[in-house]
Design an enzyme around this catalytic site. Structure first.
Site, PDB file in Angstrom:
ATOM      1  N   PRO A 105       0.828  -1.219   0.000  1.00  0.00           N
ATOM      2  CA  PRO A 105       0.000   0.000   0.000  1.00  0.00           C
ATOM      3  C   PRO A 105       0.859   1.265   0.000  1.00  0.00           C
ATOM      4  O   PRO A 105       1.788   1.391   0.786  1.00  0.00           O
ATOM      5  CB  PRO A 105      -0.812  -0.113   1.295  1.00  0.00           C
ATOM      6  CG  PRO A 105      -0.158  -1.152   2.113  1.00  0.00           C
ATOM      7  CD  PRO A 105       0.688  -2.002   1.217  1.00  0.00           C
ATOM      8  N   GLU A 106       0.544   2.157  -0.919  1.00  0.00           N
ATOM      9  CA  GLU A 106       1.246   3.437  -0.977  1.00  0.00           C
ATOM     10  C   GLU A 106       0.333   4.518  -0.411  1.00  0.00           C
ATOM     11  O   GLU A 106      -0.787   4.245   0.015  1.00  0.00           O
ATOM     12  CB  GLU A 106       1.624   3.730  -2.434  1.00  0.00           C
ATOM     13  CG  GLU A 106       2.614   2.712  -2.995  1.00  0.00           C
ATOM     14  CD  GLU A 106       3.918   3.350  -3.463  1.00  0.00           C
ATOM     15  OE1 GLU A 106       4.237   4.471  -3.018  1.00  0.00           O
ATOM     16  OE2 GLU A 106       4.606   2.725  -4.276  1.00  0.00           O
TER      17      GLU A 106
END
Ligand SMILES: [Zn+2]
Length: 271
Positions: free
Chosen positions: A2-3
């Site tokens: 996840p960014e």
């Protein structure tokens, strides 16, 4: 992994269930993720009311009326499950709200983390203390980048991944922003012109905002029972597109390795 956009979307999704809610039950189902859960986590959070949620870099923040904020990081594989039909072995932390919603932090690889931080001490909390400005906030400007990058011989790509320069920018969005701004990832950071930096800043903000918008449009799904927060797919211009034609000039996208991580770019469009 996840960014920033996924974390932002996750925080917005969690807010629907948590903001203003009392935490009726808090359960840790093992002792640790990347590091142990705070020993007083259950005691502090049980019965607390959530006063708001926010994000700093790739951390999600759940603020409470007990002067403590629960700070979570999704690591490599973390996500929140909403009202799961049943809990699985990777659901390591469970929050049950006064409205009887069940939120489970699921993290199969356990690279994530959960901390309790005094709310008035968040800015000086070690992971946050040395961080640069938020990329979507007012602190990231061309003038700021010009100042912090002056004289730096390291590649602009690597400087943008440095959390002390800009907080929470990951590999995907650095590659995409450099492409959009027409800046070569290998250019020495101190040699990027003021005009190029003036293109770069709006490019960074745009690629992130577009990704958040794309994630937000999938948020509807999370309103369903057993929804999951944390991941969505998006079409990128250069990221992970080695050998495919550039969307602007048709030349093949190249992949190089910088600082041990892949960079994708167009040698024709990025100077
Ligand atoms: Zn091109």
């Amino acid at each position: 992994m996840p960014e920033l956009p996924e974390v932002e979307t996750t925080v917005r999704g969690l807010a629907r269930y948590l903001d203003g809610e009392r935490l009726a039950r808090v359960e840790t189902r093992r002792g640790d993720l990347r590091r142990p859960f705070p020993p007083d986590l259950v005691q502090v959070l049980t019965g607390a009311t959530v006063t708001g949620l926010s994000r700093r870099a790739k951390y999600g923040l759940i603020h409470t009326d007990r002067s403590q904020t629960m700070v979570f990081h999704l690591g490599m594989s973390g996500r929140w499950r909403i009202d799961p039909d049943e809990l699985g072995k990777h659901d390591h932390l469970v929050l049950e709200t006064g409205s009887s919603h069940l939120l489970a932090l699921c993290d199969p690889r356990r690279f994530g983390s959960v901390d309790l931080v005094p709310t008035d001490g968040l800015d000086s909390w070690a992971p946050f203390a040395a961080m640069g400005p938020e990329p979507l906030g007012p602190g990231l400007t061309a003038a700021y980048l010009k100042e912090v990058l002056a004289g730096r011989s390291a590649a602009i790509k690597l400087m943008l991944l440095d959390q002390r320069i800009v907080a929470g920018l990951g590999n995907i969005y650095v590659c995409e922003a450099l492409f959009r701004a027409g800046i070569s990832p290998v250019r020495a950071a101190g040699k990027v012109s003021a005009a190029a930096l003036a293109r770069l800043v709006p490019a960074i903000k745009a690629v992130l905002a577009e990704a958040i918008e794309a994630g937000g449009s999938t948020l509807r799904d999370y309103a369903q029972p057993d929804g999951e927060l944390g991941y969505f797919s998006k079409q990128f211009d250069v990221y992970d597109r080695e050998g495919q034609p550039c969307v602007r000039c048709g030349a093949p996208i190249r992949r190089i390795v910088q600082g041990g991580r892949s960079t994708w770019y167009c040698a024709g469009c990025q100077k």
